[in-house]
Design an enzyme around this catalytic site. Sequence first.
Site, PDB file in Angstrom:
ATOM      1  N   ASP A 145      56.768  35.606 103.659  1.00 55.57           N
ATOM      2  CA  ASP A 145      57.164  34.230 103.962  1.00 55.57           C
ATOM      3  C   ASP A 145      58.617  34.004 103.551  1.00 55.57           C
ATOM      4  O   ASP A 145      59.431  34.926 103.605  1.00 55.57           O
ATOM      5  CB  ASP A 145      56.225  33.269 103.221  1.00 55.57           C
ATOM      6  CG  ASP A 145      55.945  32.011 104.008  1.00 55.57           C
ATOM      7  OD1 ASP A 145      56.890  31.243 104.230  1.00 55.57           O
ATOM      8  OD2 ASP A 145      54.790  31.786 104.400  1.00 55.57           O
ATOM      9  N   HIS A 203      58.543  26.784 102.207  1.00 56.29           N
ATOM     10  CA  HIS A 203      57.282  27.126 102.877  1.00 56.29           C
ATOM     11  C   HIS A 203      56.483  28.166 102.096  1.00 56.29           C
ATOM     12  O   HIS A 203      55.277  28.012 101.867  1.00 56.29           O
ATOM     13  CB  HIS A 203      57.586  27.633 104.289  1.00 56.29           C
ATOM     14  CG  HIS A 203      56.384  27.825 105.147  1.00 56.29           C
ATOM     15  ND1 HIS A 203      55.669  29.013 105.183  1.00 56.29           N
ATOM     16  CD2 HIS A 203      55.757  27.003 106.029  1.00 56.29           C
ATOM     17  CE1 HIS A 203      54.670  28.914 106.043  1.00 56.29           C
ATOM     18  NE2 HIS A 203      54.698  27.696 106.569  1.00 56.29           N
ATOM     19  N   SER A 523      49.498  26.994 108.626  1.00 51.89           N
ATOM     20  CA  SER A 523      50.177  27.703 107.536  1.00 51.89           C
ATOM     21  C   SER A 523      49.518  27.417 106.196  1.00 51.89           C
ATOM     22  O   SER A 523      49.597  28.234 105.269  1.00 51.89           O
ATOM     23  CB  SER A 523      51.649  27.283 107.461  1.00 51.89           C
ATOM     24  OG  SER A 523      52.410  27.879 108.460  1.00 51.89           O
TER      25      SER A 523
END
Length: 868
Positions: A145, A203, A523
């Site tokens: 990520d 994220h 996600s």
Amino acid sequence: MKITAILSTLAAATLVSAGKFHELPESIRTVPRGYIIEYQDGVRHNDAHNSLRTKNVDYKVRNEYGIFNGAAISVNSKHDGKDIASMAGVKNVWPITLHSIPKTKKGTKKPTDPETASLHHMTGVDLVHQKYKLTGKGIKVGVIDTGIDYKHPAFAAAGADAGCFARYGKNCRVAHGWDFVGDDYTGDNTPKPDSDPMDCQGHGSHVAGIIGADARHIKASPKPPQPFVGVAPEVTLGAYRIFGCDGNAGDDVIMAAMEMAFNDGMDIINMSLGGGSSYKTNPQAVLGDKLVARGMVLAAAAGNDGSQGVWMVSDTGLGDLSSSVASFDNIDGRYSSFSYAGALHPYAPSEAWGKNIDLPASATLVPIFEKDGTLSDGCDETRYAGINVKGKIVLTLGDVTRCKSGGRGTIAKTAGAAGILIQSTPFGLSALGGNPEFPMAAIEFKAGEELLAAYKKNANATFTWNNKQSNFLIEGGGSPSDFSSFGLDGELRSKPDLAAPGGNILSTFPLAKGGYSVLSGTSMATPYVAGSHALYMQAKHAKPRGDEIRKVFKNTATISKNYGSKSFTSVAKQGGGLINVLRAIETTTSITPDHIDLLDTNHLRKSVKITLKNNGKRTETYTLTHVPADALNSYPKGNSFPLPTPLIEADYASVSFSQGKVKIPAGKSAKITLRFKEPKAGKAAQFPIYSGYVVATPASKGSVAVQVPYTGLKGDVSKVPIMDTDEGFPVLQAVNAAGNLTDIPKGDFKFDMKKFTPVVLTRLGSHTPSFEIRVFDAQKKNFVGYMSTKTSGSAVGSTGRQKNVDDEGHMVFSPWLWTGDVLTAANSTEPTTLASGAYQIVVASQRKLTPGVYPKDFETFDLGTIKF
């Protein structure tokens, strides 16, 4: 630790036969002249590189792959992907695809709302923590990520080195990691790797927190908005950073991270990324299956394209062995509210407004209608003509097909409205971007209907805006998220596999960005599944490979319904259902396989055998039942592009069993034959996707029932429209010297390829095994090649469907700007420039599940003849 086979010890293989080049459509962003090469089995890297050099390919190696047995390269010479695929020892070649940082939605809830941290009771994880004291200890999870803020106190561990707040590494929660790209990497520049996987975007830290944060006892600043805990708060984490602070990441980098995670001994890799529909032959999915076959777990996001309709499940999790994860919303929420005509309704203010709405009672309601009397989406300013909205509150429909919230807000503000309420569709409370100086809010679909009914009774009814927030059981709560992508894939395979909470999730964020955030997306659901795998491994004191655990989770998931529905949600939306970790750990029964693909009417698998196994300690009697689920009709009016929101129909298959009841001794199995009949309801010409579950219920009290999902398509899938003819595609037009699209001048017109250049516009509504633009000599009527363009590549090869609209609300289509080049064959290595003359242009898309014989197995469109 898993050991990768050392390729240099392999015997040299004879470099024979050409490989396949996987052309990608123009709408997919790629690295210019960058390619991923998969070598044939047994071919050594040195031999493959020598083969390239002997063909005078000037290239630079971007990454080498061991498990995948290949490399990523940048080509400096004139050779293209087809040239490379034609060389000895090459199995597959793909352009390097660029993937953006996943676009999650900012949660509609505040971090202090209790429900943002109460999701574990939906999945049994809270009871697993309490009853079995499972924490994921001893299990390694790699997060591929944007990196992880490893200095975050929520990733601290009892007994960890004091230095773990300043670094990552041995004896720390984040024990492994690597930055493959550097802060400034965007996908368009050269990566600058280093050893520090610190997250500067957010994220990855949010994802890692869902897997394994523990924010129950943090007193340091910034303090958590409320105590919360991840699914597996004692897992060991690996941070594999593939994104810079902004921008994209290439397949080449992502695959390098996947292999490093394997070699670092990760048991599970989480991939909350991907996007766009595809086939399982994409390189990430191919590598993913190789990793799972070697004992790993791969959890991948199904995508956030739920508003785009069917065929949109994301590419990363399409492998046969990986887990594609859909999202569910939390059950309840805490919202601002208003009263209208005596009824209380929650609302979610736009992100740009960001506060409670407080308008005077004189600001009454004014719905905006279309000509047919239905509620308007507010995207057409002419709908306001003759309507007095000054100082009043406008009500519109939240359909985003034509425009988004900012656009309709501007129109309402210009018309003089005091504010706007947008009715969410199909349900829930949509996230709105909005305008900073104009009050805008989303309301539930049911609330919109009630407001309309009350308005028709009394147009002078008033609003009361409440200053404090209250708890509401929200529309869609505990059900599949509206943003979660629909399957199936291009081969009618059942994807996504299962679902987890992903709507409005509180988790960690980089300390530099506030430390905590509420986000929504698949996600967020994907790391929930990754953490659940860790709990299962710890409970069983074993590390089965991913597809084996996936089967257990699918067998024991909670089959769910859409909000307010009496029927069960389609398998194409929820997969096997909402993950239930407690049931998975406690079950003593399994069903193999974990899903059934019935395909279409022409290929219907009428008879399917399943294996029911009793893993318990006593003989068990099982009763077999059938639970039908919603059918999805995306082509109700003969439309050529699937509806953004499929119609739900009661098109149910029938299932009979060779044994309705079966007694199985402890440790033994029984084979049961399932016989399927297609739904009687539903029109084959509208291609409804039907689905359901076969359930085996043990007779013993308290035992866990298990199920297997199935999917099928009524009708001939080869007749499903591929090209969007409703919007006038495909079409042949011209591009003038200024770069503007124009109609081709009438008469005996001849393109000069400077002032006027021909362009073919295409728009795909579903997958095709081979999309082609064929060029024929107009006089001799013979085929001369496949259109090849300098901007969009060559028009030949498999591709998934295109989105309806992009993130800015613009229609998605592909322009093929042609200057006379063709590939004379699908495996040609160099374009040929045609001589001046007249040429017939035919757009052809191979129909699904067909052999690919032209023109019999193709949807074809003759665009006429052009001269140059």
